[in-house]
Scaffold this active site. Structure first.
Site, short mmCIF file in Angstrom:
data_model
loop_
_atom_site.label_atom_id
_atom_site.label_comp_id
_atom_site.label_asym_id
_atom_site.label_seq_id
_atom_site.Cartn_x
_atom_site.Cartn_y
_atom_site.Cartn_z
N LEU A 201 0.82 -1.20 0.00
CA LEU A 201 0.00 0.00 0.00
C LEU A 201 0.86 1.26 0.00
O LEU A 201 0.57 2.22 -0.72
CB LEU A 201 -0.92 0.00 1.22
CG LEU A 201 -2.08 -1.00 1.20
CD1 LEU A 201 -2.69 -1.14 2.59
CD2 LEU A 201 -3.14 -0.58 0.19
N MET A 202 1.92 1.25 0.78
CA MET A 202 2.79 2.42 0.88
C MET A 202 3.62 2.63 -0.39
O MET A 202 3.91 3.76 -0.76
CB MET A 202 3.72 2.27 2.09
CG MET A 202 3.02 2.28 3.43
SD MET A 202 4.10 1.81 4.80
CE MET A 202 5.19 3.23 4.89
N LYS A 281 -2.85 7.65 10.46
CA LYS A 281 -2.87 8.79 9.53
C LYS A 281 -2.91 8.27 8.10
O LYS A 281 -2.08 7.46 7.70
CB LYS A 281 -1.62 9.64 9.75
CG LYS A 281 -1.40 10.74 8.72
CD LYS A 281 -0.05 11.42 8.92
CE LYS A 281 0.29 12.34 7.76
NZ LYS A 281 1.64 12.95 7.90
N ASP A 286 0.96 13.62 0.03
CA ASP A 286 1.18 14.87 0.75
C ASP A 286 2.09 15.79 -0.04
O ASP A 286 3.31 15.62 -0.07
CB ASP A 286 1.80 14.58 2.13
CG ASP A 286 1.97 15.84 2.95
OD1 ASP A 286 1.37 16.87 2.59
OD2 ASP A 286 2.70 15.79 3.96
N LYS A 293 5.98 21.32 -0.35
CA LYS A 293 7.23 20.64 -0.08
C LYS A 293 8.22 20.86 -1.22
O LYS A 293 7.81 21.12 -2.36
CB LYS A 293 7.00 19.13 0.07
CG LYS A 293 6.25 18.70 1.30
CD LYS A 293 6.05 17.20 1.31
CE LYS A 293 5.30 16.73 2.54
NZ LYS A 293 6.09 16.87 3.78
N ARG A 302 3.86 9.51 -1.30
CA ARG A 302 2.79 8.54 -1.55
C ARG A 302 2.62 7.63 -0.35
O ARG A 302 1.57 6.98 -0.18
CB ARG A 302 3.10 7.71 -2.79
CG ARG A 302 4.33 6.80 -2.67
CD ARG A 302 4.68 6.15 -3.99
NE ARG A 302 5.78 5.19 -3.88
CZ ARG A 302 7.07 5.51 -3.92
NH1 ARG A 302 7.43 6.78 -4.05
NH2 ARG A 302 8.00 4.58 -3.82
N ASP A 304 2.72 8.62 2.79
CA ASP A 304 2.34 9.37 3.99
C ASP A 304 1.09 8.80 4.63
O ASP A 304 0.63 9.31 5.65
CB ASP A 304 2.15 10.86 3.64
CG ASP A 304 2.37 11.76 4.83
OD1 ASP A 304 3.13 11.37 5.74
OD2 ASP A 304 1.80 12.86 4.86
N GLU A 365 -0.26 18.79 8.31
CA GLU A 365 -1.66 18.41 8.13
C GLU A 365 -2.03 17.13 8.84
O GLU A 365 -3.21 16.91 9.16
CB GLU A 365 -1.98 18.28 6.63
CG GLU A 365 -1.65 16.95 5.99
CD GLU A 365 -0.16 16.57 6.03
OE1 GLU A 365 0.14 15.37 6.08
OE2 GLU A 365 0.69 17.48 6.02
N ARG A 367 -1.50 16.04 11.81
CA ARG A 367 -2.05 16.26 13.16
C ARG A 367 -3.48 16.80 13.09
O ARG A 367 -4.25 16.61 14.03
CB ARG A 367 -1.13 17.18 13.96
CG ARG A 367 -0.98 18.57 13.40
CD ARG A 367 0.29 19.26 13.89
NE ARG A 367 1.48 18.69 13.28
CZ ARG A 367 2.72 19.09 13.57
NH1 ARG A 367 2.92 20.05 14.45
NH2 ARG A 367 3.75 18.51 12.99
#
Length: 518
Positions: A201-202, A281, A286, A293, A302, A304, A365, A367
């Site tokens: 997935l990551m 999360k 992101d 960034k 990808r 995140d 974002e 948090r």
């Protein structure tokens, strides 16, 4: 013309023979089975080769040839190293002998892990990788005295993300050599497969794993356990009804709709015990939003959603293991993009618990989405509440990839997490939750809280944890900042370079320990 005709006729004549040879070669290769066997370091004054039980049995079956060949192949085999031998046994054309280090290695206080188990994982991984390079179709693995660790090392080491390549390699499926340790071996396979799911997935591109695709994937993986699992894919309208203003403020900058994934695993329906609640999360990409960034390395964002990936994979693994515990998994899923409706630095948003937040940096974002998810998590009155997030680059600076940083208000929960990580070798390290950091996020010009610390470059991981603490009332809560362990270069020998899926196995081990303590 004659030469062309002859050439054509020659090709026509030979092609059937070549095709038959290729088919025969393929079938022959499919018969090849590789074998991984373990050997310990020699004890002082001993000349005997300290084989594992399986390796000693194999050596007897070949009339001592394994020991003889190993003794003349070079110096004693070092821990984590591997040598390949050929032609020793008709059933195993290729045999990988791996170094396990000292026999009886146990808990190492300075390293905070069980050395013997880590040695098995690393050694088995080395053997499996070398046999994989030989393109063996089948692979049998010596349990090396610890079937679970051997299975973890084999399963994790053979994983490689190549799903989008035209030429994909089919890795061999590792099997237990012999009949012993079968239960431990299967447990290790499930632990490894769980982490591999998080890695997949990551690693997948953000256009292939959107919030919707992520949620659908988890639902599909849990379909096999439908009698014990309930999945809710909450839409934006539900988030609005729940007044999740912080989460929605992040998602509105993207064209991709947000999803709040809620998974219930009921492993112990007759228990009155409150559930373990895991929150991850789920930023599927992101960009940093308006606080963009740097372009270099942005593709790694990808991953995140690593917190959501590890949490959901842990729930799936718990279901596969049939752990007698009730777990709720929560994953707020969205992208953080600089669209026309995106958060702007200085904006103020309101979280589910009514607290207002000044968003001074839109790249902080994670948090924000966790704030609302943590508020919602309390509705389940959790026995323990654990969130995981690739939250801060400061965590990577502090600990690197050696361990996951843990911020917690509970000594009991810390002890349970620490024990779990010692067993898995995927370590955790306790970080401070001082009021010193709380003051830095509660002194805000425009709102109750600021989403970045007063001194932004100082203690960034700690101020982020202090921010999350403002949304927690649970007695036992832990925040796992996994930014430093998000990827692997060469630090963990049984993982390839790429996204790591850490600390999935530690979360599963935590759930197993809590289940055993019911």
């Amino acid at each position: 013309m004659y030469s062309i005709a002859v050439s054509a006729c020659t090709q026509c004549f030979w092609r059937p023979l070549v095709d038959r040879c290729n088919i025969a070669a393929k079938r022959l290769k499919e018969l090849f089975t590789g074998l991984v066997l373990g050997v310990y370091e020699k004890e002082n004054g001993s000349d005997a080769t300290p084989f594992t039980q399986a390796a000693a049995s194999f050596d007897r079956s070949v009339s001592g040839k394994l020991g003889e060949t190993l003794s003349i192949s070079g110096p004693p085999l070092k821990k984590g190293k591997c040598r390949i031998f050929y032609g020793l046994h008709q059933d195993f054309p290729s045999v990988a002998v791996v170094g396990l280090g000292g026999k009886g290695a146990g808990l190492c206080g300075s390293e905070n892990w069980e050395s013997g188990r880590e040695n098995v994982r690393a050694a088995v991984a080395a053997g499996c990788r070398q046999l994989q390079e030989l393109e063996v179709a089948h692979l049998e693995v010596d349990p090396c005295g610890d079937g679970q660790s051997a299975a973890e090392g084999a399963t994790l080491s053979l994983f490689e993300y190549d799903e989008l390549k035209s030429k994909r390699k089919t890795p061999p499926v590792p099997r237990l050599h012999g009949s012993g340790d079968a239960e431990a071996w299967q447990k290790g396979v499930l632990y490894g497969e769980g982490q591999n799911l998080a890695r997949r997935l990551m690693e997948a591109p953000a256009n292939h794993v959107t919030p919707t695709v992520f949620a659908d994937t988890i639902e599909q993986k849990l379909a096999a356990f439908s009698d014990r699992v309930t999945v809710h894919k909450r839409p934006q309208s539900w988030m609005e009804s729940e007044q999740m203003g912080a989460f929605l403020s992040v998602s509105k900058g993207s064209e991709e709709p947000p999803v709040f994934l809620e998974v219930h695993y009921t492993g112990n329906p007759n228990s009155s015990q409150a559930p373990l609640v895991l929150v991850g999360k789920g930023i599927t990409f992101d960009s940093g939003g308006i606080s963009l960034k740097p372009a270099s390395g942005m593709d790694a964002m990808r991953a995140d959603m690593g917190g959501a990936a590890t949490v959901c994979s842990a729930v799936i693994t718990a279901a596969a293991l049939g752990l007698p515990i009730n777990i709720v998994g929560l994953a707020p899923l969205c992208e953080n993009m600089p669209g026309g409706k995106a958060n702007k630095p200085g904006d103020v948003v309101r979280a589910k618990n009514g607290k207002t937040i000044q968003v001074d940096n839109t790249d902080a974002e994670g948090r924000l989405i966790l704030a609302d998810a943590l508020c919602y998590a309390h509705s389940f009155k959790p026995r323990a509440l654990v969130n995981a997030a690739t939250l801060t680059g400061a965590m990577d600076v502090a600990l690197g990839s050696a361990a996951t940083g843990v911020f917690t208000n509970s000594d009991w929960l810390w002890d349970e997490l620490h024990k779990a990580s010692v067993a898995t070798g995927d370590r955790v390290w306790r970080m401070p939750l001082f009021q010193h950091y709380t003051k830095q996020v509660t002194e805000s010009a425009l709102a109750d809280l600021n989403n970045v610390g007063k001194y932004s470059r100082s203690g960034g991981a700690c101020t982020a944890a202090a921010f999350l603490k403002e949304f927690v009332t649970a007695e036992h809560w832990a925040h796992l900042d996994i930014a430093g362990v998000m990827s692997n270069k060469d630090e963990v020998p049984y993982l390839r370079k790429g996204m790591s899926g850490r600390p999935t196995r530690t979360l599963v081990e935590l759930a197993a320990a809590l289940a055993a303590g019911l």
